[in-house]
Design a protein around this motif. Sequence first.
Motif, PDB file in Angstrom:
ATOM      1  N   GLN A  19     -16.157   7.091   2.730  1.00  0.00           N
ATOM      2  CA  GLN A  19     -16.602   5.871   2.066  1.00  0.00           C
ATOM      3  C   GLN A  19     -16.475   4.673   3.003  1.00  0.00           C
ATOM      4  OE1 GLN A  19     -14.410   5.103  -1.522  1.00  0.00           O
ATOM      5  NE2 GLN A  19     -15.349   3.110  -1.843  1.00  0.00           N
ATOM      6  N   VAL A  20     -17.530   3.897   3.087  1.00  0.00           N
ATOM      7  CA  VAL A  20     -17.503   2.682   3.905  1.00  0.00           C
ATOM      8  C   VAL A  20     -17.014   1.540   3.031  1.00  0.00           C
ATOM      9  CG1 VAL A  20     -18.889   1.019   5.183  1.00  0.00           C
ATOM     10  CG2 VAL A  20     -19.360   3.459   5.392  1.00  0.00           C
ATOM     11  N   GLU A  21     -16.016   0.847   3.505  1.00  0.00           N
ATOM     12  CA  GLU A  21     -15.553  -0.359   2.825  1.00  0.00           C
ATOM     13  C   GLU A  21     -15.180  -1.375   3.885  1.00  0.00           C
ATOM     14  OE1 GLU A  21     -10.894  -0.278   1.764  1.00  0.00           O
ATOM     15  OE2 GLU A  21     -12.041   1.212   0.674  1.00  0.00           O
ATOM     16  N   TYR A  22     -15.164  -2.610   3.475  1.00  0.00           N
ATOM     17  CA  TYR A  22     -14.892  -3.693   4.406  1.00  0.00           C
ATOM     18  C   TYR A  22     -13.542  -4.334   4.098  1.00  0.00           C
ATOM     19  CZ  TYR A  22     -19.728  -3.391   5.914  1.00  0.00           C
ATOM     20  OH  TYR A  22     -20.913  -2.948   6.433  1.00  0.00           O
ATOM     21  N   GLU A  23     -12.961  -4.898   5.127  1.00  0.00           N
ATOM     22  CA  GLU A  23     -11.739  -5.695   5.009  1.00  0.00           C
ATOM     23  C   GLU A  23     -12.060  -7.076   5.589  1.00  0.00           C
ATOM     24  OE1 GLU A  23      -9.108  -3.423   7.467  1.00  0.00           O
ATOM     25  OE2 GLU A  23      -8.547  -2.092   5.822  1.00  0.00           O
ATOM     26  N   ALA A  24     -11.456  -8.089   5.014  1.00  0.00           N
ATOM     27  CA  ALA A  24     -11.704  -9.456   5.498  1.00  0.00           C
ATOM     28  C   ALA A  24     -10.389 -10.199   5.641  1.00  0.00           C
ATOM     29  CB  ALA A  24     -12.621 -10.201   4.532  1.00  0.00           C
ATOM     30  N   ILE A  25     -10.312 -11.001   6.688  1.00  0.00           N
ATOM     31  CA  ILE A  25      -9.134 -11.831   6.930  1.00  0.00           C
ATOM     32  C   ILE A  25      -9.599 -13.246   7.241  1.00  0.00           C
ATOM     33  CG2 ILE A  25      -7.094 -12.226   8.364  1.00  0.00           C
ATOM     34  CD1 ILE A  25      -7.194  -9.238   9.096  1.00  0.00           C
ATOM     35  N   ALA A  26      -9.027 -14.197   6.519  1.00  0.00           N
ATOM     36  CA  ALA A  26      -9.242 -15.606   6.830  1.00  0.00           C
ATOM     37  C   ALA A  26      -8.053 -16.059   7.672  1.00  0.00           C
ATOM     38  CB  ALA A  26      -9.331 -16.433   5.555  1.00  0.00           C
ATOM     39  N   HIS A  27      -8.310 -16.373   8.936  1.00  0.00           N
ATOM     40  CA  HIS A  27      -7.272 -16.897   9.814  1.00  0.00           C
ATOM     41  C   HIS A  27      -7.228 -18.415   9.599  1.00  0.00           C
ATOM     42  CE1 HIS A  27      -6.766 -13.093  11.939  1.00  0.00           C
ATOM     43  NE2 HIS A  27      -8.087 -12.961  11.840  1.00  0.00           N
ATOM     44  N   LEU A  28      -6.086 -18.887   9.134  1.00  0.00           N
ATOM     45  CA  LEU A  28      -5.967 -20.283   8.710  1.00  0.00           C
ATOM     46  C   LEU A  28      -5.499 -21.191   9.837  1.00  0.00           C
ATOM     47  CD1 LEU A  28      -4.141 -19.561   5.344  1.00  0.00           C
ATOM     48  CD2 LEU A  28      -6.611 -19.690   5.765  1.00  0.00           C
ATOM     49  N   GLU A  29      -5.946 -22.419   9.778  1.00  0.00           N
ATOM     50  CA  GLU A  29      -5.520 -23.436  10.735  1.00  0.00           C
ATOM     51  C   GLU A  29      -4.304 -24.203  10.234  1.00  0.00           C
ATOM     52  OE1 GLU A  29      -8.928 -25.845  11.584  1.00  0.00           O
ATOM     53  OE2 GLU A  29     -10.043 -24.157  12.410  1.00  0.00           O
ATOM     54  N   VAL A  30      -3.926 -23.967   8.980  1.00  0.00           N
ATOM     55  CA  VAL A  30      -2.767 -24.625   8.375  1.00  0.00           C
ATOM     56  C   VAL A  30      -1.783 -23.568   7.896  1.00  0.00           C
ATOM     57  CG1 VAL A  30      -4.037 -26.688   7.657  1.00  0.00           C
ATOM     58  CG2 VAL A  30      -3.841 -24.743   6.100  1.00  0.00           C
ATOM     59  N   ASP A  31      -0.556 -23.966   7.684  1.00  0.00           N
ATOM     60  CA  ASP A  31       0.505 -23.089   7.213  1.00  0.00           C
ATOM     61  C   ASP A  31       0.592 -23.209   5.692  1.00  0.00           C
ATOM     62  OD1 ASP A  31       3.048 -22.020   6.474  1.00  0.00           O
ATOM     63  OD2 ASP A  31       3.790 -22.396   8.494  1.00  0.00           O
ATOM     64  N   ILE A  32       0.454 -22.075   4.984  1.00  0.00           N
ATOM     65  CA  ILE A  32       0.470 -22.118   3.514  1.00  0.00           C
ATOM     66  C   ILE A  32       1.751 -21.535   2.924  1.00  0.00           C
ATOM     67  CG2 ILE A  32      -2.047 -22.106   3.350  1.00  0.00           C
ATOM     68  CD1 ILE A  32      -1.777 -19.109   2.429  1.00  0.00           C
ATOM     69  N   ARG A  33       2.797 -21.356   3.726  1.00  0.00           N
ATOM     70  CA  ARG A  33       4.020 -20.707   3.225  1.00  0.00           C
ATOM     71  C   ARG A  33       4.617 -21.434   2.023  1.00  0.00           C
ATOM     72  NH1 ARG A  33       7.231 -19.642   7.841  1.00  0.00           N
ATOM     73  NH2 ARG A  33       5.502 -20.412   9.051  1.00  0.00           N
ATOM     74  N   GLU A  34       4.499 -22.740   1.945  1.00  0.00           N
ATOM     75  CA  GLU A  34       5.084 -23.482   0.832  1.00  0.00           C
ATOM     76  C   GLU A  34       4.337 -23.274  -0.484  1.00  0.00           C
ATOM     77  OE1 GLU A  34       5.950 -27.550   1.737  1.00  0.00           O
ATOM     78  OE2 GLU A  34       6.932 -27.025   3.624  1.00  0.00           O
ATOM     79  N   ILE A  35       3.098 -22.825  -0.419  1.00  0.00           N
ATOM     80  CA  ILE A  35       2.323 -22.602  -1.644  1.00  0.00           C
ATOM     81  C   ILE A  35       2.555 -21.203  -2.221  1.00  0.00           C
ATOM     82  CG2 ILE A  35       0.171 -21.701  -0.671  1.00  0.00           C
ATOM     83  CD1 ILE A  35       0.274 -24.460  -3.233  1.00  0.00           C
ATOM     84  N   LEU A  36       3.097 -20.272  -1.435  1.00  0.00           N
ATOM     85  CA  LEU A  36       3.250 -18.890  -1.888  1.00  0.00           C
ATOM     86  C   LEU A  36       4.080 -18.752  -3.169  1.00  0.00           C
ATOM     87  CD1 LEU A  36       3.601 -17.001   1.528  1.00  0.00           C
ATOM     88  CD2 LEU A  36       1.540 -17.428   0.167  1.00  0.00           C
ATOM     89  N   PRO A  37       5.220 -19.432  -3.319  1.00  0.00           N
ATOM     90  CA  PRO A  37       5.953 -19.319  -4.586  1.00  0.00           C
ATOM     91  C   PRO A  37       5.156 -19.831  -5.790  1.00  0.00           C
ATOM     92  CG  PRO A  37       7.352 -20.284  -2.896  1.00  0.00           C
ATOM     93  CD  PRO A  37       5.959 -20.229  -2.342  1.00  0.00           C
ATOM     94  N   TYR A  38       4.344 -20.848  -5.574  1.00  0.00           N
ATOM     95  CA  TYR A  38       3.521 -21.386  -6.659  1.00  0.00           C
ATOM     96  C   TYR A  38       2.417 -20.400  -7.044  1.00  0.00           C
ATOM     97  CZ  TYR A  38       5.942 -25.719  -5.664  1.00  0.00           C
ATOM     98  OH  TYR A  38       6.912 -26.662  -5.472  1.00  0.00           O
ATOM     99  N   LEU A  39       1.816 -19.754  -6.046  1.00  0.00           N
ATOM    100  CA  LEU A  39       0.833 -18.717  -6.347  1.00  0.00           C
ATOM    101  C   LEU A  39       1.485 -17.588  -7.136  1.00  0.00           C
ATOM    102  CD1 LEU A  39      -1.153 -18.376  -3.004  1.00  0.00           C
ATOM    103  CD2 LEU A  39      -2.074 -19.097  -5.206  1.00  0.00           C
ATOM    104  N   ASN A  40       2.677 -17.197  -6.720  1.00  0.00           N
ATOM    105  CA  ASN A  40       3.406 -16.142  -7.404  1.00  0.00           C
ATOM    106  C   ASN A  40       3.634 -16.486  -8.874  1.00  0.00           C
ATOM    107  OD1 ASN A  40       4.962 -13.626  -7.403  1.00  0.00           O
ATOM    108  ND2 ASN A  40       6.709 -14.979  -7.742  1.00  0.00           N
ATOM    109  N   ALA A  41       3.922 -17.740  -9.149  1.00  0.00           N
ATOM    110  CA  ALA A  41       4.172 -18.172 -10.529  1.00  0.00           C
ATOM    111  C   ALA A  41       2.915 -18.165 -11.380  1.00  0.00           C
ATOM    112  CB  ALA A  41       4.793 -19.565 -10.530  1.00  0.00           C
ATOM    113  N   THR A  42       1.756 -18.258 -10.753  1.00  0.00           N
ATOM    114  CA  THR A  42       0.513 -18.356 -11.525  1.00  0.00           C
ATOM    115  C   THR A  42      -0.307 -17.070 -11.557  1.00  0.00           C
ATOM    116  OG1 THR A  42      -0.714 -19.217  -9.629  1.00  0.00           O
ATOM    117  CG2 THR A  42       0.320 -20.830 -11.078  1.00  0.00           C
ATOM    118  N   LEU A  43      -0.083 -16.158 -10.618  1.00  0.00           N
ATOM    119  CA  LEU A  43      -0.891 -14.942 -10.545  1.00  0.00           C
ATOM    120  C   LEU A  43      -0.204 -13.787 -11.266  1.00  0.00           C
ATOM    121  CD1 LEU A  43      -1.992 -15.076  -6.812  1.00  0.00           C
ATOM    122  CD2 LEU A  43      -3.270 -15.835  -8.822  1.00  0.00           C
TER     123      LEU A  43
END
Length: 96
Positions: A19-43
């Motif tokens: 099966q052919v499937e794709y993977e994608a990565i967005a390489h960010l120019e900013v650091d999002i580590r501080e948003i990760l706990p907030y994402l965890n609380a909402t997802l």
Amino acid sequence: MLIESYELEIAVSTHSADQVEYEAIAHLEVDIREILPYLNATLSRAIYSPGRQSLAWRNEGHNIGFWPDRIAADDLENREEAQKVIQSLVDLVNQT
């Protein structure tokens, strides 16, 4: 807006020869580590690993990962879906 731009990498997955499937990565120019706990609380069913500074989430059949410098998704049908899913994840981070 936290993420204003990113570099998108799209690759064909090597998980299965059947099966052919794709993977994608967005390489960010900013650091999002501080948003990760907030994402965890909402997802629903997200798994946050503070020691690894990562968040794993499964949504609509895709394995999704958030790290301080990138966002990744797999099990994508084509390049168009890869672009759409990554953009929706970037939008999610920015809304959070």
